[in-house]
Design a protein around this motif. Structure first.
Motif, PDB file in Angstrom:
ATOM      1  N   UNK A 164       0.681  -1.160  -0.023  1.00 13.85           N
ATOM      2  CA  UNK A 164       0.025  -0.265  -0.099  1.00 13.85           C
ATOM      3  C   UNK A 164       0.885   1.204  -0.042  1.00 13.85           C
ATOM      4  N   UNK A 165       1.456   1.458  -1.130  1.00  9.63           N
ATOM      5  CA  UNK A 165       2.437   2.797  -1.184  1.00  9.63           C
ATOM      6  C   UNK A 165       2.098   3.861  -2.108  1.00  9.63           C
ATOM      7  N   UNK A 166       0.907   3.749  -2.971  1.00  9.20           N
ATOM      8  CA  UNK A 166       0.504   4.386  -3.972  1.00  9.20           C
ATOM      9  C   UNK A 166      -0.466   5.538  -3.191  1.00  9.20           C
ATOM     10  N   UNK A 167      -0.147   7.001  -3.640  1.00  8.69           N
ATOM     11  CA  UNK A 167      -1.010   8.140  -2.926  1.00  8.69           C
ATOM     12  C   UNK A 167      -2.356   8.199  -3.381  1.00  8.69           C
ATOM     13  N   UNK A 227       4.361   9.355 -11.734  1.00  2.35           N
ATOM     14  CA  UNK A 227       5.043   9.124 -10.677  1.00  2.35           C
ATOM     15  C   UNK A 227       5.597   7.707 -10.471  1.00  2.35           C
ATOM     16  N   UNK A 228       5.126   6.960 -11.596  1.00  3.23           N
ATOM     17  CA  UNK A 228       5.975   5.721 -11.407  1.00  3.23           C
ATOM     18  C   UNK A 228       6.668   5.537 -12.857  1.00  3.23           C
ATOM     19  N   UNK A 285      -4.041   4.174 -11.943  1.00  3.70           N
ATOM     20  CA  UNK A 285      -4.077   4.637 -13.199  1.00  3.70           C
ATOM     21  C   UNK A 285      -3.742   6.289 -12.924  1.00  3.70           C
ATOM     22  N   UNK A 286      -4.075   6.844 -12.161  1.00  7.09           N
ATOM     23  CA  UNK A 286      -3.789   8.097 -11.868  1.00  7.09           C
ATOM     24  C   UNK A 286      -2.450   8.622 -11.661  1.00  7.09           C
ATOM     25  N   UNK A 287      -1.768   7.500 -10.900  1.00  9.22           N
ATOM     26  CA  UNK A 287      -0.354   8.051 -10.613  1.00  9.22           C
ATOM     27  C   UNK A 287       0.631   7.685 -11.820  1.00  9.22           C
TER      28      UNK A 287
END
Length: 236
Positions: free
Chosen positions: A140-143, A154-155, A147-149
């Protein structure tokens, strides 16, 4: 194998970078005079950099360098025996940090999944409730939603010499070997190099390995190491 006698009186020492093995050694005279029988030491295996408590272990095979390392630890143990004391060590298998790549066991799990050489040390449910979760570790590391990240870039895929990583904000994650052939073939299309194609094919042909196939696992990790060295040589 002899065991220590029952504890008459214990004294707990909290080790940290500014109070290491040598500092603990300096207190042994005083503790012996107090009538202490057992020195209860906080965790002192190699912890994450700057740890003030020692519970965030990253390497269970060595003592903490920030506490003084092996030589200072050996000197402390010798002094404990010299004073007729015993030591109690706070060791729990799941005391571990998974926040950084210094934990090579966890890094290998993220890279290789259930065919990691360290998979048996972790209680991971490789089945998952959905098919897409099979053989995966969820972090659980995505803000925000994936898809948005991804759209916000950011990836990112990054390379250091011949090693490839996925970077998410300030966190780095290993790239699974199964994902790397596509990356190398894309690079081959931009800058033709026969060895890139060869290494991409070699990675695609890695033995899958299974938990019960010791020979297959050994071949997989041997071949992966050799390919990794070839990549580092190629990009150096």
């Amino acid at each position: 194998m002899s065991s220590s006698p029952p504890a008459v009186a214990t004294y707990r020492l909290q080790l940290r970078p500014d109070f290491g093995f040598s500092d603990a050694t300096a207190l042994l005279d005083y503790l012996a005079e107090l009538g202490v029988s057992h020195v209860f030491l906080s965790p002192y295996l190699q912890a994450a950099p700057g740890s003030t408590h020692g519970y965030d272990v990253v390497d269970h095979s060595s003592v903490n360098q920030e506490l003084g390392g092996r030589a200072a630890h050996a000197a402390m143990c010798a002094e404990i025996r010299k004073h007729g004391l015993y030591q109690m060590i706070d060791v729990v298998p799941n005391h571990m940090s998974i926040a950084a790549r210094q934990n090579r066991w966890w890094w290998d799990i993220l890279e290789n999944g259930r065919v990691s050489v360290f998979a048996r040390f972790f209680d991971v449910d490789w089945r998952g409730p959905y098919d897409w979760q099979k053989d995966k570790v969820l972090l659980p590391i995505l803000r925000d939603h994936y898809g948005r990240v991804l759209e916000s870039r950011e990836i990112r895929l990054v390379r250091h010499d011949g090693d490839f990583y996925v970077r998410v904000a300030a966190r780095e994650l290993p790239l699974a070997p199964v994902s790397l052939p596509a990356v190398l073939r894309h690079a081959l299309g931009l800058s033709p190099h026969d060895e890139l194609g060869f290494l991409a094919d070699a990675l695609a042909d890695l033995p899958p390995g299974t938990a019960g196939d010791a020979e297959g696992l050994e071949r997989r990790h041997r071949d992966k190491k050799v390919i990794g060295r070839r990549l580092r040589d190629l990009f150096s």
